[in-house]
Design an enzyme around this catalytic site. Structure first.
Site, PDB file in Angstrom:
ATOM      1  N   GLU A 147       0.822  -1.215   0.000  1.00 26.48           N
ATOM      2  CA  GLU A 147       0.000   0.000   0.000  1.00 26.48           C
ATOM      3  C   GLU A 147       0.852   1.259   0.000  1.00 26.48           C
ATOM      4  O   GLU A 147       0.557   2.228  -0.711  1.00 26.48           O
ATOM      5  CB  GLU A 147      -0.917   0.030   1.227  1.00 26.48           C
ATOM      6  CG  GLU A 147      -1.927  -1.110   1.298  1.00 26.48           C
ATOM      7  CD  GLU A 147      -1.395  -2.324   2.045  1.00 26.48           C
ATOM      8  OE1 GLU A 147      -0.168  -2.587   1.974  1.00 26.48           O
ATOM      9  OE2 GLU A 147      -2.193  -3.012   2.691  1.00 26.48           O
ATOM     10  N   CYS A 176      -2.072  -3.767   7.183  1.00 32.35           N
ATOM     11  CA  CYS A 176      -1.603  -3.814   8.571  1.00 32.35           C
ATOM     12  C   CYS A 176      -1.889  -2.467   9.245  1.00 32.35           C
ATOM     13  O   CYS A 176      -2.409  -1.543   8.621  1.00 32.35           O
ATOM     14  CB  CYS A 176      -0.111  -4.138   8.600  1.00 32.35           C
ATOM     15  SG  CYS A 176       0.941  -2.755   8.068  1.00 32.35           S
ATOM     16  N   CYS A 207      -0.333   0.456   7.320  1.00 35.19           N
ATOM     17  CA  CYS A 207      -1.026   0.838   6.084  1.00 35.19           C
ATOM     18  C   CYS A 207      -2.454   1.286   6.372  1.00 35.19           C
ATOM     19  O   CYS A 207      -3.000   2.135   5.654  1.00 35.19           O
ATOM     20  CB  CYS A 207      -0.979  -0.329   5.103  1.00 35.19           C
ATOM     21  SG  CYS A 207       0.730  -0.742   4.634  1.00 35.19           S
TER      22      CYS A 207
END
Lengths: 142, 142
Positions: free
Chosen positions: B50, B75, B78
């Site tokens: 990302e 995560c 991101c």
């Protein structure tokens, strides 16, 4: 340790960029990597002070005992970095220009220290005053 | 749009890296930037799928109407990127290998779509099976 982050912020300002700097240290105070916001210089919106320092520190096996020092409270993006990689301690120069995700980090057990340093406050406040559009872009404010 | 992210993931795998890819689109479906995890290839722990796509999209005035498409649930790092820059929509290929911060993003109003794509699941599951240490490093697990 804050002086390293401030030095990075001043490099950024001299390059024509947003004056926010950061540095990652190990538990013994050894510098792993430092960096600064490079949105303007590199046209890179992903390079916040913290992410640039993290990047420059290279791959690490664990961040639990590391210390992220930054001139400004980390935004959600950089707070997410701290949480995902379990960086144990975050030391911020100031929270007056931007409060970031510090309460969220405290709530998940990160050790947060706010130095409330007048030099850090002044450095960024003057930049925001003179460059409001770039600042708003950097924190995702339309 | 997911095919673009999967293509990036497969490029990453062919380079010897973690097969996670992402792409940022505007409201009309025009590709702004795509990227993939580059931890192994560049020794860069900051380059998740990302963040790499976000970086490659360059500076944007607003992300409200943009769509982040990624092969895997983002995560915390991101997810924080999505929240800070007010990316309006996140489309994920799968959440089975890693659940990430999707509930948190939903709670702050991000439109989240989980495609639950078998190809995305298989691609990463096989990598994790064969490279558990690199995977754990990438999500900050000691």
């Amino acid at each position: 340790m804050l002086a390293v982050a401030v030095h990075e912020a001043r490099i950024g300002l001299a390059e024509g960029g947003i004056p926010i700097g950061a540095a990652l240290f190990d538990a013994d105070g050894r510098l792993l990597g430092s960096g600064h916001n490079r949105r303007v210089q590199h046209g890179d919106p992903s390079a916040h002070g913290e992410t640039d320092a993290f990047r420059n520190a290279g791959r690490q096996r664990s961040y639990r005992d590391t210390i992220m020092v930054t001139t400004l409270a980390p935004c959600w993006y950089c707070s997410g970095l701290v949480r995902q990689f379990n960086i144990g301690t975050v030391i911020v120069g100031e929270t007056r220009n931007f409060a970031g995700g510090l309460d969220w980090l405290r709530s998940v057990g990160v050790n947060v220290v706010d130095i409330d340093d007048p030099e850090c406050v002044k450095l960024l406040a003057e930049y925001i005053r003179d460059n409001p559009a770039v600042w708003n872009e950097d924190i995702g404010e339309g």
